[in-house]
Design a protein around this motif. Structure first.
Motif: not given
Length: 216
Positions: A67-68, A84-86, A166-167, A172-173
């Motif tokens: 991913l990185f 590329f966008g996230r 950071a999606i 994450m929420n």
């Protein structure tokens, strides 16, 4: 109660991102894995060794690292002209990663079929396409359903790794709530994964039972 529904709404919103990653990855990785299998089983040695090396690298490195690489490396190497966008970066990384795993499952299923069954088809005057379609294919499907089911269920949980770029997915929420002093949303988020994995488990279990009629 108001707080509960607020948290639920936010987590559902995040889980929608997980579902998008899951669905698109599955849609793209299943056929791509079959293409990779063709390369890894090719009689053309350079293609075969290139494909197998590629699969080895993808399977041997963490998905988080991939991913990185997809998200950060292209803009660094091109001075920002390619990026590329996230979400797109996540979809590319997940698709490549799971296509590599699926390709090995396909290859294992195909290679598990005894050569005698191919020879029997040839004796009956069947073409290679007929042998594969009428004799081999259903046996391969039966053999790959359990490992494929395991990988697909793993994919559900792996979608949470998209948070490293950071999606705003469900976990994450939930972490965002924990930073404000609410710990229970972290545990609550597990329910979304458990429910999704539970549904998939039932689906694959029923699929395996339906395939049990074939005892070859």
């Amino acid at each position: 109660m108001e707080q509960f529904w607020l948290v639920t709404g936010k987590l559902l919103e995040g889980f929608g991102q997980n579902c998008i990653i899951f669905g698109v990855t599955l849609l793209l990785a299943l056929p791509l894995g079959l293409i990779i299998t063709g390369g890894s089983m090719s009689r053309f040695k350079p293609l075969r060794w290139f494909t197998r090396t590629f699969v080895w690298v993808i399977r041997g490195t963490p998905l988080m690292l991939q991913l990185f690489v997809v998200f950060f490396i292209p803009p660094l190497m091109t001075n920002g002209s390619v990026s590329f966008g996230r979400m797109n970066a996540a979809l590319i990384a997940f698709t490549i990663n799971y296509a590599a795993y699926f390709s090995e499952i396909y290859r294992g299923g195909i290679e598990s079929i005894p050569k005698g069954q191919y020879e029997a088809g040839q004796v009956l005057g069947m073409t290679k396409a007929q042998i594969f379609g009428k004799i081999v294919l259903f046996q391969v499907i039966k053999k790959i359903v359990p490992p494929m089911g395991n990988e697909i269920i793993t994919l559900v949980k792996d979608t949470s790794l998209s948070s490293v770029i950071a999606i705003p997915e469900v976990l994450m929420n939930a972490k965002d709530f924990s930073m404000s002093g609410l710990i229970w949303p972290l545990f609550y988020s597990a329910i979304f994964f458990l429910a999704f994995c539970g549904v998939l488990t039932v689906v694959f279990s029923r699929l395996e039972k339906r395939l049990n009629y074939y005892k070859g």
